[in-house]
Design a protein around this motif. Sequence first.
Motif, PDB file in Angstrom:
ATOM      1  N   ASN A  64       0.831  -1.204   0.000  1.00  0.00           N
ATOM      2  CA  ASN A  64       0.000   0.000   0.000  1.00  0.00           C
ATOM      3  C   ASN A  64       0.864   1.252   0.000  1.00  0.00           C
ATOM      4  O   ASN A  64       1.915   1.297   0.638  1.00  0.00           O
ATOM      5  CB  ASN A  64      -0.900   0.029   1.239  1.00  0.00           C
ATOM      6  N   ALA A  65       0.379   2.291  -0.685  1.00  0.00           N
ATOM      7  CA  ALA A  65       1.123   3.546  -0.735  1.00  0.00           C
ATOM      8  C   ALA A  65       0.775   4.454   0.431  1.00  0.00           C
ATOM      9  O   ALA A  65       1.291   5.562   0.523  1.00  0.00           O
ATOM     10  CB  ALA A  65       0.835   4.266  -2.054  1.00  0.00           C
ATOM     11  N   SER A  66      -0.130   4.008   1.309  1.00  0.00           N
ATOM     12  CA  SER A  66      -0.519   4.824   2.447  1.00  0.00           C
ATOM     13  C   SER A  66      -0.794   3.931   3.650  1.00  0.00           C
ATOM     14  O   SER A  66      -0.960   2.725   3.541  1.00  0.00           O
ATOM     15  CB  SER A  66      -1.766   5.658   2.112  1.00  0.00           C
ATOM     16  N   VAL A  67      -0.849   4.575   4.816  1.00  0.00           N
ATOM     17  CA  VAL A  67      -1.156   3.889   6.065  1.00  0.00           C
ATOM     18  C   VAL A  67      -2.608   4.190   6.428  1.00  0.00           C
ATOM     19  O   VAL A  67      -3.041   5.345   6.377  1.00  0.00           O
ATOM     20  CB  VAL A  67      -0.222   4.374   7.198  1.00  0.00           C
ATOM     21  N   GLN A  68      -3.345   3.138   6.804  1.00  0.00           N
ATOM     22  CA  GLN A  68      -4.726   3.296   7.249  1.00  0.00           C
ATOM     23  C   GLN A  68      -4.756   3.138   8.772  1.00  0.00           C
ATOM     24  O   GLN A  68      -4.392   2.088   9.298  1.00  0.00           O
ATOM     25  CB  GLN A  68      -5.628   2.246   6.593  1.00  0.00           C
ATOM     26  N   HIS A  69      -5.183   4.183   9.482  1.00  0.00           N
ATOM     27  CA  HIS A  69      -5.257   4.167  10.943  1.00  0.00           C
ATOM     28  C   HIS A  69      -6.709   4.165  11.389  1.00  0.00           C
ATOM     29  O   HIS A  69      -7.539   4.874  10.806  1.00  0.00           O
ATOM     30  CB  HIS A  69      -4.619   5.426  11.553  1.00  0.00           C
ATOM     31  N   PHE A  70      -7.002   3.419  12.463  1.00  0.00           N
ATOM     32  CA  PHE A  70      -8.306   3.499  13.112  1.00  0.00           C
ATOM     33  C   PHE A  70      -8.084   4.016  14.524  1.00  0.00           C
ATOM     34  O   PHE A  70      -7.353   3.409  15.310  1.00  0.00           O
ATOM     35  CB  PHE A  70      -8.982   2.126  13.165  1.00  0.00           C
ATOM     36  N   THR A  71      -8.684   5.148  14.857  1.00  0.00           N
ATOM     37  CA  THR A  71      -8.535   5.721  16.195  1.00  0.00           C
ATOM     38  C   THR A  71      -9.902   5.887  16.846  1.00  0.00           C
ATOM     39  O   THR A  71     -10.938   5.910  16.165  1.00  0.00           O
ATOM     40  CB  THR A  71      -7.828   7.088  16.162  1.00  0.00           C
ATOM     41  N   VAL A  72      -9.888   5.999  18.171  1.00  0.00           N
ATOM     42  CA  VAL A  72     -11.126   6.184  18.933  1.00  0.00           C
ATOM     43  C   VAL A  72     -10.986   7.405  19.829  1.00  0.00           C
ATOM     44  O   VAL A  72      -9.882   7.876  20.103  1.00  0.00           O
ATOM     45  CB  VAL A  72     -11.442   4.950  19.799  1.00  0.00           C
ATOM     46  N   GLN A  73     -12.126   7.921  20.286  1.00  0.00           N
ATOM     47  CA  GLN A  73     -12.105   8.993  21.264  1.00  0.00           C
ATOM     48  C   GLN A  73     -11.717   8.405  22.619  1.00  0.00           C
ATOM     49  O   GLN A  73     -12.313   7.423  23.059  1.00  0.00           O
ATOM     50  CB  GLN A  73     -13.477   9.659  21.352  1.00  0.00           C
ATOM     51  N   ARG A  74     -10.733   8.995  23.261  1.00  0.00           N
ATOM     52  CA  ARG A  74     -10.262   8.450  24.538  1.00  0.00           C
ATOM     53  C   ARG A  74     -11.359   8.441  25.596  1.00  0.00           C
ATOM     54  O   ARG A  74     -11.431   7.531  26.419  1.00  0.00           O
ATOM     55  CB  ARG A  74      -9.063   9.245  25.050  1.00  0.00           C
ATOM     56  N   ASN A  75     -12.207   9.461  25.599  1.00  0.00           N
ATOM     57  CA  ASN A  75     -13.260   9.538  26.624  1.00  0.00           C
ATOM     58  C   ASN A  75     -14.515   8.779  26.227  1.00  0.00           C
ATOM     59  O   ASN A  75     -15.455   8.675  27.011  1.00  0.00           O
ATOM     60  CB  ASN A  75     -13.602  10.993  26.942  1.00  0.00           C
ATOM     61  N   ASN A  76     -14.532   8.221  25.011  1.00  0.00           N
ATOM     62  CA  ASN A  76     -15.655   7.402  24.553  1.00  0.00           C
ATOM     63  C   ASN A  76     -15.162   6.471  23.450  1.00  0.00           C
ATOM     64  O   ASN A  76     -15.360   6.732  22.264  1.00  0.00           O
ATOM     65  CB  ASN A  76     -16.793   8.283  24.032  1.00  0.00           C
ATOM     66  N   PRO A  77     -14.498   5.375  23.834  1.00  0.00           N
ATOM     67  CA  PRO A  77     -13.876   4.495  22.841  1.00  0.00           C
ATOM     68  C   PRO A  77     -14.856   3.838  21.871  1.00  0.00           C
ATOM     69  O   PRO A  77     -14.425   3.251  20.877  1.00  0.00           O
ATOM     70  CB  PRO A  77     -13.174   3.433  23.712  1.00  0.00           C
ATOM     71  N   ALA A  78     -16.139   3.921  22.140  1.00  0.00           N
ATOM     72  CA  ALA A  78     -17.108   3.376  21.195  1.00  0.00           C
ATOM     73  C   ALA A  78     -17.191   4.228  19.921  1.00  0.00           C
ATOM     74  O   ALA A  78     -17.753   3.794  18.912  1.00  0.00           O
ATOM     75  CB  ALA A  78     -18.489   3.282  21.845  1.00  0.00           C
ATOM     76  N   GLN A  79     -16.640   5.447  19.967  1.00  0.00           N
ATOM     77  CA  GLN A  79     -16.631   6.339  18.808  1.00  0.00           C
ATOM     78  C   GLN A  79     -15.279   6.258  18.111  1.00  0.00           C
ATOM     79  O   GLN A  79     -14.258   6.642  18.676  1.00  0.00           O
ATOM     80  CB  GLN A  79     -16.909   7.782  19.246  1.00  0.00           C
ATOM     81  N   GLY A  80     -15.268   5.725  16.886  1.00  0.00           N
ATOM     82  CA  GLY A  80     -14.007   5.572  16.157  1.00  0.00           C
ATOM     83  C   GLY A  80     -14.094   6.102  14.745  1.00  0.00           C
ATOM     84  O   GLY A  80     -15.192   6.310  14.201  1.00  0.00           O
ATOM     85  N   ARG A  81     -12.932   6.345  14.147  1.00  0.00           N
ATOM     86  CA  ARG A  81     -12.898   6.810  12.759  1.00  0.00           C
ATOM     87  C   ARG A  81     -11.585   6.407  12.113  1.00  0.00           C
ATOM     88  O   ARG A  81     -10.597   6.101  12.796  1.00  0.00           O
ATOM     89  CB  ARG A  81     -13.094   8.320  12.671  1.00  0.00           C
ATOM     90  N   TRP A  82     -11.579   6.380  10.788  1.00  0.00           N
ATOM     91  CA  TRP A  82     -10.402   6.012  10.008  1.00  0.00           C
ATOM     92  C   TRP A  82      -9.653   7.255   9.534  1.00  0.00           C
ATOM     93  O   TRP A  82     -10.259   8.291   9.265  1.00  0.00           O
ATOM     94  CB  TRP A  82     -10.804   5.181   8.797  1.00  0.00           C
ATOM     95  N   HIS A  83      -8.336   7.108   9.437  1.00  0.00           N
ATOM     96  CA  HIS A  83      -7.471   8.165   8.913  1.00  0.00           C
ATOM     97  C   HIS A  83      -6.525   7.549   7.885  1.00  0.00           C
ATOM     98  O   HIS A  83      -6.231   6.351   7.935  1.00  0.00           O
ATOM     99  CB  HIS A  83      -6.611   8.787  10.017  1.00  0.00           C
ATOM    100  N   GLN A  84      -6.048   8.383   7.008  1.00  0.00           N
ATOM    101  CA  GLN A  84      -5.061   7.939   6.013  1.00  0.00           C
ATOM    102  C   GLN A  84      -3.840   8.834   6.094  1.00  0.00           C
ATOM    103  O   GLN A  84      -3.961  10.044   6.273  1.00  0.00           O
ATOM    104  CB  GLN A  84      -5.666   7.997   4.607  1.00  0.00           C
ATOM    105  N   ALA A  85      -2.653   8.230   5.978  1.00  0.00           N
ATOM    106  CA  ALA A  85      -1.396   8.989   6.039  1.00  0.00           C
ATOM    107  C   ALA A  85      -0.386   8.346   5.106  1.00  0.00           C
ATOM    108  O   ALA A  85      -0.497   7.159   4.779  1.00  0.00           O
ATOM    109  CB  ALA A  85      -0.858   9.005   7.470  1.00  0.00           C
TER     110      ALA A  85
END
Length: 366
Positions: free
Chosen positions: A2-23
Motif C-alpha cells: 500500500n502507498a498509504s497507512v490506514q489508521h483506526f482511532t477512537v475517542q479516549r473519553n468514549n472508545p465506542a466512537q471511532g474513525r479512520w485516517h489515512q497517512a
Amino acid sequence: MNASVQHFTVQRNNPAQGRWHQAPLPAVGAGEVLLHVDLVSFTANNVTYAMFGERMKYWAFFPTNDAASGSIPVWGFADVVASAADGVAVGERFYGYYPMSSHLLVKPARVGPGGFLDASEHRRELPAIYNQYVRCSTDSMYRQDREAELAILRPLFATSFLLDDFLADNQDFGATRVLLSSASSKTAYGTAACLAARGSVEVVGLTSPSNAGFVNALGCYSRVVTYDALASLDPSVPTVYCDFAGNAALRADIHRHCGEALTYSCSIGGTHWDHLGGGAALPGPRPVLFFAPSQAKKRAGEWGPDGLQRRLGEAWERFITQVTSGPTKWLTVATSSGQEAISKAVADVMQGRVPPNEGHVLRFGS
C-alpha cells in the motif's frame, strides 16, 4: 505494498466512537523496520486497554499526536515490508503488539533468533513485555493453521497464566474459593482452566443467565452462579474475587456479601466498561488492579526469561487442547476485513454484542 497507512482511532473519553485516517507511508531510517500489520484480534481485552488507557499508559504505545484520540493496542501478526536493521529481513513474520493500523515503524534492538525489542524513543519507559516482537519461524508456540486462535487467545492466556501464578505465589491469600466475574470471557475461562489444573481451590464462575449454559459446558469451573443468584454463595467461605467485569455495583455486592471472608479482591478487566467504578469504602480488602507485566517481570527474574516462556508454553498447550478438542467448542473465529467490516466488529465487541464462544480477528489486507 500500500502507498498509504490506514489508521483506526477512537475517542479516549468514549472508545465506542471511532474513525479512520489515512497517512503517507513513513520513511524507513537507519536501524528501522516497517511492518505491515496483517491479522490481529479484537476482544474484551482490547476494551480493557481502552478503558484503562490513561491510567495504565496504553495510549502511549502508539501515539496519535492528538490528546483527544487514541489507537487501541491489539495483538497479532505482521510482515516486514522494508528493513534497514541488521538481523531483520523483508518477508519475515512477527507476533506482537500493534496499533489499529495497517503499518507500524519500529526500531529493533536486542535482535536475536527469537525476535527483537522495539527501542523506539517513546516506548523505552513502557513495560518491556509489550515491546517484544516474536519471530514466527523460531516461536515454539506458533502454528500457521492456528494464527487466528493465537491472535485471540495468546495475549489473554498470558494474563490468565500470570494471574493464576500470582495467586499460587501468594498461597491463594488463604482462600479456598476463587470467584471470577464475567466467567464467559476468554481471560476469565483461561484463568479458570489454570486454577482447575492446579486444583487447590473451588473455582466459581459468575455470569449472566444467558451465558450460563456456555460457561457450564466449558467444564473448567467447579460451579457456575448467575449474577442474580449471588446470595446463594456461602458468605463464610474464604474467597478471592477476580473481577473481569469491572462492574462497580457487582463489586460492591460481592464485597458486602462476603465481608471479612473476602481475603483478596483484584481487578483484571472491564468487560462491563459502561459500569466501571472505584472500590473505595467497601467492606473487606481494598480492590487492587492486577498488572500482568509486574508478575511476568518477577518470574523472569526468578526463573529466567526462558524458564518463564517454557512454563507459559506448557500451560498454553494444555489450554489450547481444551479449547480445540473438548466436547464443547470453546471458540469460533469470526474474520473481518476492510474498513467498514472492521469498524462494525470493533463496535460489536465494544457494545457486548458478541456471543461468548466467538472471537474476532481483523485483517488489514495487502
